[in-house]
Design an enzyme around this catalytic site. Sequence first.
Site, short mmCIF file in Angstrom:
data_model
loop_
_atom_site.label_atom_id
_atom_site.label_comp_id
_atom_site.label_asym_id
_atom_site.label_seq_id
_atom_site.Cartn_x
_atom_site.Cartn_y
_atom_site.Cartn_z
CG ASP A 161 -6.44 -1.77 -1.80
OD1 ASP A 161 -6.72 -2.95 -1.93
OD2 ASP A 161 -5.54 -1.25 -0.97
CG ASP A 218 -1.76 -1.02 1.15
OD1 ASP A 218 -2.43 -1.51 0.27
OD2 ASP A 218 -2.29 -1.58 2.45
#
Length: 160
Positions: A139, A115
Amino acid sequence: MKHWLWLSLVVLVLDQATKWLVLGLLEPFEVIELIPNLNLTLMFNTGAAFSFLADAGGWQRWLFALVAVGITGALTIWLLRLKSGEGWLAFGLALLIGGAIGNLIDRVLLGHVVDFIQVYLPLIPLALFNPWPSFNIADSAISVGVVIMLITTLVTPEKS
């Protein structure tokens, strides 16, 4: 509707390219401010959304990988069975498929999801949302895909 799988491939390539770029440029937890309230910050998530089960000891890696394979398979079958007038639903499904595969690759190869997008939401005064949990292109595609699917499902009249 298999021609929509090109979008899944685009999401997958963008997701993996940006993750490997960030892995090469940033140290873990290093912060680079892009604009106010938007940073690049390299983080690793061994759990699911919002780090669910991140501290479970490692078994969750394979559980989430298996779930991702199952969901991706089901979504792909659903996409391939759509009729020609269901383009918006196909669009949403293609985003979901690309995002799921992007995070699946991380989980299998690295043991965690990479991330790197960090957003602050100053309009929401809760510390829980500042910063918002870091996320990635996969995401984002999954989130947009879910919204498109929900809207499409809610506004499309049922056929008798």
